[in-house]
Design a protein around this motif. Structure first.
Motif, PDB file in Angstrom:
ATOM      1  N   ILE A 110       0.850  -1.194   0.000  1.00 15.05           N
ATOM      2  CA  ILE A 110       0.000   0.000   0.000  1.00 15.05           C
ATOM      3  C   ILE A 110       0.887   1.246   0.000  1.00 15.05           C
ATOM      4  CG2 ILE A 110      -1.744   1.303   1.289  1.00 15.05           C
ATOM      5  CD1 ILE A 110      -2.888  -1.382   2.215  1.00 15.05           C
ATOM      6  N   ALA A 111       1.930   1.226   0.844  1.00 17.46           N
ATOM      7  CA  ALA A 111       2.840   2.377   0.896  1.00 17.46           C
ATOM      8  C   ALA A 111       3.519   2.570  -0.462  1.00 17.46           C
ATOM      9  CB  ALA A 111       3.892   2.150   1.980  1.00 17.46           C
ATOM     10  N   ALA A 112       3.884   1.454  -1.107  1.00 20.03           N
ATOM     11  CA  ALA A 112       4.538   1.548  -2.418  1.00 20.03           C
ATOM     12  C   ALA A 112       3.589   2.160  -3.451  1.00 20.03           C
ATOM     13  CB  ALA A 112       4.994   0.171  -2.882  1.00 20.03           C
ATOM     14  N   THR A 113       2.302   1.809  -3.380  1.00 26.14           N
ATOM     15  CA  THR A 113       1.345   2.364  -4.352  1.00 26.14           C
ATOM     16  C   THR A 113       1.107   3.855  -4.087  1.00 26.14           C
ATOM     17  OG1 THR A 113      -0.559   1.735  -3.005  1.00 26.14           O
ATOM     18  CG2 THR A 113       0.134   0.154  -4.667  1.00 26.14           C
ATOM     19  N   VAL A 114       1.148   4.217  -2.804  1.00 26.92           N
ATOM     20  CA  VAL A 114       0.950   5.635  -2.464  1.00 26.92           C
ATOM     21  C   VAL A 114       2.120   6.471  -3.020  1.00 26.92           C
ATOM     22  CG1 VAL A 114       0.854   7.268  -0.538  1.00 26.92           C
ATOM     23  CG2 VAL A 114      -0.447   5.149  -0.422  1.00 26.92           C
ATOM     24  N   ILE A 115       3.351   5.946  -2.862  1.00 25.41           N
ATOM     25  CA  ILE A 115       4.524   6.675  -3.387  1.00 25.41           C
ATOM     26  C   ILE A 115       4.467   6.714  -4.916  1.00 25.41           C
ATOM     27  CG2 ILE A 115       7.064   6.756  -3.442  1.00 25.41           C
ATOM     28  CD1 ILE A 115       6.997   5.143  -0.811  1.00 25.41           C
ATOM     29  N   LEU A 116       3.969   5.617  -5.504  1.00 28.57           N
ATOM     30  CA  LEU A 116       3.843   5.591  -6.971  1.00 28.57           C
ATOM     31  C   LEU A 116       2.985   6.760  -7.459  1.00 28.57           C
ATOM     32  CD1 LEU A 116       4.123   4.200  -9.786  1.00 28.57           C
ATOM     33  CD2 LEU A 116       2.132   2.815  -9.194  1.00 28.57           C
ATOM     34  N   GLY A 117       1.916   7.044  -6.700  1.00 31.61           N
ATOM     35  CA  GLY A 117       1.051   8.164  -7.069  1.00 31.61           C
ATOM     36  C   GLY A 117       1.829   9.465  -7.146  1.00 31.61           C
ATOM     37  N   GLU A 118       2.680   9.708  -6.151  1.00 30.56           N
ATOM     38  CA  GLU A 118       3.476  10.946  -6.110  1.00 30.56           C
ATOM     39  C   GLU A 118       4.515  10.953  -7.235  1.00 30.56           C
ATOM     40  OE1 GLU A 118       2.792  13.430  -4.115  1.00 30.56           O
ATOM     41  OE2 GLU A 118       1.253  12.351  -2.989  1.00 30.56           O
ATOM     42  N   VAL A 119       5.149   9.792  -7.445  1.00 25.78           N
ATOM     43  CA  VAL A 119       6.158   9.692  -8.510  1.00 25.78           C
ATOM     44  C   VAL A 119       5.492   9.923  -9.867  1.00 25.78           C
ATOM     45  CG1 VAL A 119       7.743   8.086  -9.693  1.00 25.78           C
ATOM     46  CG2 VAL A 119       7.722   8.197  -7.204  1.00 25.78           C
ATOM     47  N   ALA A 120       4.314   9.313 -10.054  1.00 27.77           N
ATOM     48  CA  ALA A 120       3.618   9.434 -11.343  1.00 27.77           C
ATOM     49  C   ALA A 120       3.255  10.891 -11.654  1.00 27.77           C
ATOM     50  CB  ALA A 120       2.369   8.557 -11.337  1.00 27.77           C
ATOM     51  N   LYS A 121       2.907  11.648 -10.607  1.00 24.97           N
ATOM     52  CA  LYS A 121       2.582  13.072 -10.821  1.00 24.97           C
ATOM     53  C   LYS A 121       3.790  13.792 -11.392  1.00 24.97           C
ATOM     54  CE  LYS A 121      -0.788  13.687  -7.197  1.00 24.97           C
ATOM     55  NZ  LYS A 121      -0.865  13.961  -5.793  1.00 24.97           N
ATOM     56  N   LYS A 122       4.958  13.511 -10.809  1.00 23.70           N
ATOM     57  CA  LYS A 122       6.187  14.165 -11.275  1.00 23.70           C
ATOM     58  C   LYS A 122       6.561  13.668 -12.669  1.00 23.70           C
ATOM     59  CE  LYS A 122       8.284  15.314  -6.829  1.00 23.70           C
ATOM     60  NZ  LYS A 122       7.281  15.090  -5.848  1.00 23.70           N
ATOM     61  N   VAL A 123       6.358  12.382 -12.907  1.00 21.84           N
ATOM     62  CA  VAL A 123       6.657  11.811 -14.222  1.00 21.84           C
ATOM     63  C   VAL A 123       5.782  12.479 -15.276  1.00 21.84           C
ATOM     64  CG1 VAL A 123       6.404   9.692 -15.601  1.00 21.84           C
ATOM     65  CG2 VAL A 123       7.485   9.582 -13.375  1.00 21.84           C
ATOM     66  N   ALA A 124       4.495  12.670 -14.941  1.00 17.41           N
ATOM     67  CA  ALA A 124       3.561  13.314 -15.881  1.00 17.41           C
ATOM     68  C   ALA A 124       4.010  14.744 -16.146  1.00 17.41           C
ATOM     69  CB  ALA A 124       2.155  13.298 -15.282  1.00 17.41           C
ATOM     70  N   HIS A 125       4.462  15.403 -15.104  1.00 12.44           N
ATOM     71  CA  HIS A 125       4.900  16.785 -15.228  1.00 12.44           C
ATOM     72  C   HIS A 125       6.105  16.903 -16.166  1.00 12.44           C
ATOM     73  CE1 HIS A 125       5.651  20.882 -14.000  1.00 12.44           C
ATOM     74  NE2 HIS A 125       6.909  20.554 -13.753  1.00 12.44           N
ATOM     75  N   TYR A 126       7.059  15.957 -16.019  1.00  9.34           N
ATOM     76  CA  TYR A 126       8.278  15.986 -16.844  1.00  9.34           C
ATOM     77  C   TYR A 126       8.078  15.321 -18.211  1.00  9.34           C
ATOM     78  CZ  TYR A 126      11.260  17.505 -12.959  1.00  9.34           C
ATOM     79  OH  TYR A 126      11.861  18.214 -11.947  1.00  9.34           O
ATOM     80  N   ASP A 127       6.916  14.666 -18.385  1.00 13.19           N
ATOM     81  CA  ASP A 127       6.614  13.947 -19.621  1.00 13.19           C
ATOM     82  C   ASP A 127       7.646  12.838 -19.896  1.00 13.19           C
ATOM     83  OD1 ASP A 127       5.025  13.309 -21.686  1.00 13.19           O
ATOM     84  OD2 ASP A 127       5.763  14.837 -23.067  1.00 13.19           O
ATOM     85  N   THR A 128       7.900  12.064 -18.886  1.00 11.15           N
ATOM     86  CA  THR A 128       8.835  10.938 -19.026  1.00 11.15           C
ATOM     87  C   THR A 128       8.016   9.651 -19.110  1.00 11.15           C
ATOM     88  OG1 THR A 128      10.257  12.183 -17.559  1.00 11.15           O
ATOM     89  CG2 THR A 128      10.910   9.930 -17.967  1.00 11.15           C
ATOM     90  N   SER A 129       8.657   8.590 -19.570  1.00 12.78           N
ATOM     91  CA  SER A 129       7.905   7.341 -19.669  1.00 12.78           C
ATOM     92  C   SER A 129       8.057   6.523 -18.369  1.00 12.78           C
ATOM     93  CB  SER A 129       8.396   6.586 -20.906  1.00 12.78           C
ATOM     94  OG  SER A 129       8.508   5.250 -20.672  1.00 12.78           O
TER      95      SER A 129
END
Lengths: 346, 217, 278
Positions: A155-174
């Motif tokens: 669950i903690a890993a999925t929560v961090i994934l959410g934060e990482v994904a936001k930054k990934v979306a912002h930088y437009d990385t894959s």
């Protein structure tokens, strides 16, 4: 013991009269079945003598000394299930108290949101890792560990994934998230999708960034190692729980030159992560990550609550050790009343 | 929609979370029956979840073949292997042995699965060596302690080490039973507090990021 | 010297792999057979089984798959040989689907060797999904959790299970685990709820992490990795693959120690040279 007053009695226990006393340590003082110094016999339902709820049973006692013996009166009792295990009352009190501390800390954090958080280098490096991937034009690999959604670390890993994904979306990385558990995959798909929406980049979201490989430990490891060697991700995240596959994953990642950030509560794998990854979140740092990354007062407040809980445990450990040692030195069991409070009774 | 995606899951989490936290303290048959039933639901759900996984595998590799991305041939190998295993599995009625005789599925298991998995695990020995060579350097006082402890345990855990330096056996036992246990207990206590706190946050609906979309209270 | 040290520190890891391969292979070809010391945690498992009365119920959970076979199969074989020699009733099962065939193979092989009969002296229940949920179900009613064994024989009425209704009737349990579900899961959902004594056997990688459970009495013994298996083989006086593999493990450990030593020498040479140049 018998199933009827007139039924034949079966011997269920025989012991010398100087044994099987109710003594401190066997039962908590608040749930003792008899007074200190009394004898007791614990009867467990068995094939030889099954005990059924709602059925009356008859017990009598024989005291023997040499050739002399005396029989007691027959006592009757009906078997009934308990509604509450009183021996675990201390456990319940602690859970309720800890919940109270946690809620109070959250309320305090809401009133005063400026709570100091010590720096966690691994989480500070998340931004750097994503930036590096963007510059190099390579993907980011994120693993959620070996557990299912019933594991707190997942669950903690999925929560961090959410934060990482936001930054990934912002930088437009894959972003690539290979999975070992189909349910975790479904949850992560939803989380990543919502993160892209939250970052204002719903168009950049790809449904196949989360994909299932296999639930088998080493087949999964081989497949992920293959992804690392073929696609050479610039950043690898290893969050959640891991077993023997951890070194196979991180050593392969290190050989590709990726920046590696791990976070796990699998303490037995920490030596491997620490030696092969650039940053490692140890134990509870993984759970604290969502608070650290989002800085939301409510989440930060729970960290304060956790710290208070830990301080109480440390206090109990020191006090308990001192009292138990003192009890042995003085030859007294007088401290057992206090020590029982912290014991795990079944 | 928001009710189905947010309020209902949160309500289910709260009710089930509280109910099964309380269940721990109730030894009554009704409570035991309840946890058995919920366990069965979980088994059934985990069975259905496999379909999700299969669908994902088919989709990802179908896309690879369709777009002919580099290495798409391996996706065909994957489909072929899956299909072959399923056919062989049905043909052998899911049995690896019948009356002591090996079935086709048993052959696949013994002569492909076992050696392939063994190979993956054995790579660990090589990786441990290369990771140790790279990482075990006496860069600081703490790293030196780690280095010395590692060498002592490596000596004390094998007969050759015990033969050359017999005292490493006792030191290893002490390191594993006292130092190692103490440190791991400290980590475990911290982890457990974190788990309880995160569980409470989830039950009370404070942490809801795992449902997707961050926190919206 | 500085260049040499730098080159050696960044040595191609395939050379290290070659050294390790040699360290594993040579002792297997020319074993040197050194005596094996017994640790208290392995002896505790042996002593407990040794003290069990005949026909006691022993549950062995094969929580691993073929990848951990070299370490955990010798443990399973040694435990089964001991249990069958003591004439215990053995119940086997696995939480790892991909380990089912391997577990059945080990069971059948050792039982045949010890002259034990399926259904009378032992039963292999196979795999069922659920892990923790399955253990809870077994704690309530073994026959509902496993209506039939791996051979599709109904479990109800099997002589080996006579008097066994649930996990509460198990006298001793050992989980041989390569990960999760494994020892911790058996403790939390099994021993803690249904009160049977249990021990663990694990791969060397996860064994150090289980010592806190050992020290607190949550498990009464621990067989760790190939070394643990070799110790158990020594205790039952039947040498097997673990004892044979210990020479290779000794040599591998020594190669790693030498590599770590050399790496530190090169590191200090480099640091010394850099210190001088500054």
């Amino acid at each position: 013991m018998a199933e009827g007053a007139a039924a034949p009695f079966k011997k269920v226990a025989e012991f010398p009269s100087n044994t099987r006393y109710v003594k401190p340590g066997d039962f908590p003082w608040w749930a003792q079945p008899a007074a200190k110094g009394d004898h007791y016999v614990k009867l467990v339902s068995s094939q030889a003598f099954p005990i059924e709820n709602g059925k009356p049973y008859f017990v009598k006692l024989r005291v023997r000394e040499g050739v002399q013996e005396v029989w007691s009166e027959v006592a009757e009792a009906t078997a009934a299930p308990n509604i509450f295990n009183t021996a675990q009352a201390n456990n319940l009190v602690f859970v309720v108290a800890f919940t109270g501390v946690l809620l109070a800390s959250i309320a305090a954090a809401r009133r005063n949101p400026h709570v100091h958080l010590r720096r966690i280098a691994g989480l500070d490096a998340v931004e750097e890792a994503i930036g590096r991937s963007t510059e190099m034009g390579r993907p980011i690999l994120y693993l959620t560990g070996s557990g299912g959604m019933d594991e707190v670390s997942t669950i903690a890993a999925t929560v961090i994934l959410g934060e990482v994904a936001k930054k990934v979306a912002h930088y437009d990385t894959s972003l690539k998230v290979p999975h070992r558990d189909p349910i975790v995959m479904a949850v992560c798909q939803e989380i990543v999708k919502e993160s892209y929406v939250a970052a204002g980049r719903p168009d950049a979201y790809k449904d196949d960034s989360n994909f299932f490989i296999t639930s088998d430990q080493f087949s999964y490891t081989a497949a992920v190692d293959g992804i690392m060697l073929r696609e050479k991700p610039a950043a690898n995240f290893f969050m959640g729980s891991y077993f023997a596959e951890s070194l196979l994953l991180t050593e392969t990642g290190a050989s590709t030159g990726a920046i590696q950030i791990a976070g796990t509560d699998s303490d037995h794998q920490l030596p491997f992560f620490v030696t092969t990854c650039d940053y490692t979140l140890i134990g509870e740092e993984l759970y604290a990550a969502s608070a650290y990354l989002s800085r939301e007062p409510v989440l930060v407040g729970t960290l304060r609550g956790q710290d208070i809980g830990k301080a109480l445990i440390m206090g109990a450990l020191i006090l308990g050790t001192c009292l138990a040692t003192l009890g042995v030195l003085l030859g007294t069991d007088g401290f057992s009343y206090l020590l029982d409070l912290f014991k795990d009774f079944k | 929609m928001i009710f189905l995606k947010r309020q209902l899951p949160l309500a289910v989490t709260f009710v089930m979370g509280v109910a099964f936290a309380i269940q721990y303290y109730i030894p009554h048959p009704v409570s035991e029956e309840a946890i058995t039933n919920v366990s069965k639901w979980m088994q059934i759900i985990s069975g259905f979840a496999l379909a999700l996984g299969l669908a994902s595998i088919f989709h990802v590799h179908a896309v690879k073949i369709k777009r002919q991305v580099p290495g798409w041939g391996y996706s065909i190998v994957l489909y072929a292997a899956m299909l072959a295993t399923i056919i062989v599995g049905f043909w052998s009625k899911g049995e690896t042995r019948v009356n002591g005789a090996q079935t086709a599925l048993g052959w696949l298991y013994d002569y492909s699965m076992v050696p392939l998995q063994g190979t993956m695990f054995s790579i660990l020995a090589f990786f441990i060596a290369s990771a140790a060579y790279r990482a075990f350097r006496a860069r600081s006082r703490e790293a030196s302690v780690l280095l010395v402890a590692a060498v002592l345990v490596m000596m004390g855990r094998v007969p050759l080490g015990q033969f050359l330096l017999p005292w490493t056996w006792d030191v290893t036992q002490w390191l594993l039973n006292v130092v190692n246990s103490a440190v791991r207990r400290a980590i475990l206590i911290g982890v457990s507090m974190g788990q309880v706190a995160l569980s409470l946050k989830i039950i009370l609906g404070i942490e809801r990021a795992y449902l997707g979309g961050g926190r919206d209270q | 010297m500085k260049d040499f040290a730098r080159r050696m520190i960044g040595i191609d890891r395939r050379i290290i792999f070659l050294l390790i391969a040699a360290a594993v292979l040579l002792p297997l070809l020319r074993p040197f057979g050194l005596p094996i010391k017994i640790s208290p945690e392995v002896r505790a498992v042996y002593d407990y089984i040794e003290a069990l009365p005949e026909r006691s119920v022993f549950l062995l959970s094969f929580d691993f798959d073929p990848s951990s076979k070299p370490e955990l199969e010798p443990q399973a074989v040694a435990l089964l040989r001991h249990a069958f020699r003591k004439n215990l009733r053995v119940i086997g099962m696995t939480h790892w689907l991909t380990g089912t065939g391997l577990a059945d193979d080990i069971f059948s092989r050792v039982a045949a060797e010890m002259g034990r009969e399926r259904g009378k002296d032992y039963v292999f229940l196979g795999w069922s999904p659920g892990a923790g949920s399955l253990v809870i179900a077994m704690g309530q009613d073994l026959y509902k959790a496993f209506p039939s064994d791996y051979q599709k024989t109904p479990t109800q009425g099997m002589p080996v299970l006579e008097g066994v209704k649930s996990l509460r009737d198990v006298n001793y349990m050992v989980s041989l685990a390569a990960g999760n579900p494994g020892i911790e899961m058996w403790y939390v959902f099994g021993k803690d709820k249904y009160r049977f004594e249990m021990a663990g056997g694990s791969t060397g990688v996860i064994a150090p992490g289980l010592y806190p459970f050992l020290r607190s009495g949550q498990i009464n013994g621990l067989i760790g990795g190939l070394q643990g298996a070799a110790e158990y083989e020594t205790l039952i006086k039947r040498k097997g693959t673990a004892t044979a593999g210990m020479d290779a493990q000794s040599a591998t450990h020594f190669v790693i120690i030498v590599l770590v030593f050399l790496c530190n020498v090169f590191y200090f040479v480099l640091r010394g040279e850099e210190g001088k140049s500054n």
